[in-house]
Design an enzyme around this catalytic site. Structure first.
Site, mmCIF file in Angstrom:
data_model
loop_
_atom_site.group_PDB
_atom_site.id
_atom_site.type_symbol
_atom_site.label_atom_id
_atom_site.label_comp_id
_atom_site.label_asym_id
_atom_site.label_seq_id
_atom_site.Cartn_x
_atom_site.Cartn_y
_atom_site.Cartn_z
ATOM 1 N N GLU A 114 8.588 -13.693 -28.809
ATOM 2 C CA GLU A 114 7.804 -14.423 -27.959
ATOM 3 C C GLU A 114 6.318 -14.440 -28.816
ATOM 4 O OE1 GLU A 114 7.572 -16.441 -23.632
ATOM 5 O OE2 GLU A 114 9.327 -14.961 -24.672
ATOM 6 N N ASP A 141 4.576 -10.042 -18.965
ATOM 7 C CA ASP A 141 6.024 -10.878 -19.289
ATOM 8 C C ASP A 141 5.778 -10.523 -20.879
ATOM 9 O OD1 ASP A 141 8.069 -12.740 -20.077
ATOM 10 O OD2 ASP A 141 5.769 -14.883 -19.422
ATOM 11 N N GLU A 187 9.981 -19.373 -12.046
ATOM 12 C CA GLU A 187 9.757 -20.221 -12.846
ATOM 13 C C GLU A 187 10.668 -21.495 -12.476
ATOM 14 O OE1 GLU A 187 8.366 -18.464 -16.798
ATOM 15 O OE2 GLU A 187 10.576 -17.737 -16.296
#
Length: 707
Positions: free
Chosen positions: A410, A382, A309
């Site tokens: 999340e 993820d 990332e």
């Protein structure tokens, strides 16, 4: 799935069968959740009298009175005052003893402690009705004290308190994604609890309460900053701040770790490069490690996110992850550990994103230094509500591997409603890798880390029930053989009520909550369907982002003919990364776990399921059940009004109302989009979709956390 009041009421009765628990509403007082599972609710008069000799400051101590032993004594005293309301007994019946001091008190040794790992303890009943807490080290005595208080708090009695307990995993770590400016990435409980501005001169008392909560469930390491690290946190002024935290947490057995930015030698060190094979770079890291250890002799080490990332890393210089990690490991030496994250994906890699970590790290097996740990997420994508276990588990027999889980929700509704995560983690821990055991067996020699869900909200975690996920993480890292139900029952008794009816009803609500969320967000193996930017709410139509693998359409592959990601040999062949026995079973839709069906297979909408329904009908049914279960959970909580203090009951009720709204939104928006692709009608009896697809697409949330 049809919506029906009668069916919802029956579901609510199943979720919360309250029973005839005698907890009068008038006796309850408002609580704000700050005390977590350590609230130490008063015992009944008879229970208090029976527990009085075992909880109090009159404990006999056969150990040097170190700061850690003093904490154990204080914990017992505080529990005595809070739970019994009585002065300590003048004839204490509790003994805290180091194993090497037992004979001085005339007590027998516990052979189970011989060779036991640090922190192990035993609780035994011995002659004259005494209870003996024994450990090889001071930290074990503190853990034993917490365990006894936990047992009494959960059961109301000292009976059956005998236990021997040894941590299954040496490293039991929380990883905060907190930034120095107070913002928490993917945090849904307010600002960061770390006040870097006032450290080191001022230590917030909350830091002690935080350490106590962690120690009570066996957590022994904390990464204090975001994996997307700032290099300046390695500067001398921040080392002084870290030292203040480390000194405060040391009596609780907690070691400080720091996320380190790989490019720090360039960013703050004045070097022209951060190449790991450059001698000046290696020397800079050695000097920095020496500086840290001079201030913090028990500093845990570095956590590193590299070449993922956009973060810098060794691949910027044509070096491998092993070369980068080993350079840092040499700087630490035998003083500490490098924890290297295996979560990597690159823009220039056009293969299946779920395959990239395996492709990069499996060929490096055996090349990492002995003080390097590879940190692997529970699944290959993820932190989705459901993923198959990561194929790297079992594929690195010559590398130390630990499990990375996410406690902060999340992708699981963020901070709304109830989503108890122990079943998710148990699903992974108990997965048979086909390569030498379960995930738990593979990671237990090393450890487990969790991305923290803690913030500055008064109740620490944003919602009261998210406290259970912090608690469950610690308990599973200590003992992965515990069941989700055991942990939920313990936490509920400590946090809300010991009364059997309400307690059991709350536990049932918790145990089914994660599966409910999966049903209304990603049934049958669908994943990564959230809207962009904030990871909140449905967005399966998103297909125009810069990177292909940021788009939900990349993962569901839905079109007029069917839905799902083909990861068999006819598709990306991600299945080839698993052990042959696993790959063979999952390569056929008929033998694939239905929970992972569309993760591994692209199937036509009319594919016939084991239930006899078509795939489309099965999806509609799953979404509908998710809504019904969310509604039933809300009604079940309402029935608990007489048994929960008004402040917390109202807060949870509000959270559950939001969750029900979100469940309906996910169901309706998702089905509307799937219909736009294939044009099939909803099955007979299914609730209609109240809005047009364009209305769902038009929703924006600029104020959403994580935006």
């Amino acid at each position: 799935m049809m919506r029906g009041t009668g069916l919802v009421n029956r579901l609510a009765m199943l979720i919360v069968a309250v029973g005839a628990a005698m907890v009068p509403f008038a006796s309850l007082h408002a609580e704000d959740g700050y005390d977590l599972w350590l609230r130490q609710a008063p015992l009944s008069a008879a229970e208090a009298q029976a527990a009085r000799p075992y909880l109090g400051r009159g404990v006999q101590v056969l150990a040097a009175m170190s700061p850690t032993v003093q904490l154990a004594v204080d914990e017992l005293g505080q529990a005595g005052a809070g739970m019994t309301g009585l002065e300590p007994s003048t004839h204490p019946a509790l003994v805290l003893a180091r194993a090497d001091r037992l004979e001085s008190g005339g007590y027998p040794k516990d052979p189970r402690l011989a060779g036991a790992p640090p922190g192990s303890y035993s609780i035994r009943a011995v002659h004259s009705g005494r209870i003996l807490i024994t450990a090889n080290d001071d930290l074990g005595l503190l853990y034993g004290a917490f365990a006894l208080v936990r047992h009494v708090g959960a059961t109301g009695t000292v009976a059956d308190a005998e236990a021997f307990s040894a941590p299954a995993m040496p490293l039991r770590m929380l990883n905060h994604w907190d930034n120095p400016d107070g913002h928490v990435e993917r945090g849904y409980a307010g600002r960061s609890i770390f006040d870097w501005w006032h450290l080191p001169e001022k230590l917030d008392p909350r830091m002690i309460d935080y350490a106590r909560a962690n120690a009570s469930v066996g957590i022994n390491a904390v990464v204090v900053n975001n994996v997307n690290a700032r290099a300046f946190m390695l500067e001398s002024r921040y080392i002084a701040k870290l030292k203040r935290l480390a000194d405060a947490w040391r009596p609780y057995g907690i070691r400080v770790f720091l996320s380190a930015r790989f490019s720090a030698p360039k960013d703050i060190g004045g070097l022209a490069t951060a190449d790991p094979i450059d001698a000046a770079v290696a020397a800079w890291w050695r000097a920095k490690a020496d500086e840290i250890y001079a201030a913090i002799p028990d500093f845990g080490g570095f956590l590193v996110k590299a070449n993922s990332e956009g973060q810098p890393g060794p691949q910027d210089y044509g070096r491998t992850h092993a070369e980068g990690a080993n350079m840092l490991a040499a700087a630490l030496g035998d003083r500490g550990t490098v924890v290297w994250r295996a979560f990597v994906y690159r823009a220039e890699d056009d293969t299946d994103r779920t395959m990239q970590a395996y492709a990069e790290f499996q060929p490096l097996d055996g090349q990492f230094a002995s003080n390097v740990i590879l940190q692997v997420k529970n699944g290959p994508l993820d932190f989705q509500p459901r993923e198959p276990f990561h194929p790297l588990f079992g594929a690195l027999p010559r590398t130390k591997v630990m499990l990375e889980a996410q406690i902060t929700r999340e992708y699981l509704g963020q901070a709304t409603g109830i989503v108890y995560l122990a079943p998710l983690w148990k699903e992974v821990l108990e997965a048979d890798t086909g390569r030498g055991g379960t995930v738990a067996q593979i990671v237990s020699p090393v450890g487990m880390t969790g991305v923290a869900n803690i913030g500055a909200d008064r109740n620490w975690t944003g919602t009261h029930f998210d406290q259970a996920n912090w608690y469950a993480f610690g308990r599973l890292a200590w003992d992965p053989t515990l069941t989700s139900e055991q942990i939920a029952r313990e936490w509920t008794a400590l946090t809300f009520t010991r009364a059997p009816g309400p307690r059991d009803g709350i536990v049932r609500m918790m145990l089914t909550s994660r599966e409910t969320l999966v049903k209304y967000t990603g049934p049958l193996g669908l994943a990564h369907l959230m809207a962009t930017g904030h990871h909140y709410g449905p967005g399966p139509w998103v297909c125009d982002l810069e990177r292909a693998d940021w788009n939900p359409c990349y993962y569901h592959r839905a079109d007029r003919r069917g839905i799902g990601f083909d990861r068999t040999a006819t598709g990306s062949d991600a299945l080839a990364q698993y052990a042959p026995s696993i790959a063979a079973r999952w390569s056929d839709p008929a033998t694939t776990d239905p929970r992972h069906l569309l993760w591994f297979h692209h199937l036509p909408w009319d594919h016939r399921m084991a239930s006899g329904r078509t795939l489309w009908e099965e999806l509609v049914n799953a979404y509908g059940w998710g809504v019904l279960e969310a509604q039933a959970r809300q009604q079940g909580w309402t029935s608990l009004t007489p048994h929960i203090d008004p402040e917390r009951h109202a807060a949870v009720a509000a959270d559950l109302a939001i969750q029900l709204t979100e469940a309906r939104w996910w169901r309706d928006a998702s089905l509307s989009f799937w219909q736009s692709l294939h044009g099939l009608p909803l099955p007979v009896g299914a609730a209609p979709i109240p809005e047009r697809l364009e209305a769902y697409k038009a929703r924006t949330f600029p104020e959403a956390p994580g935006q």
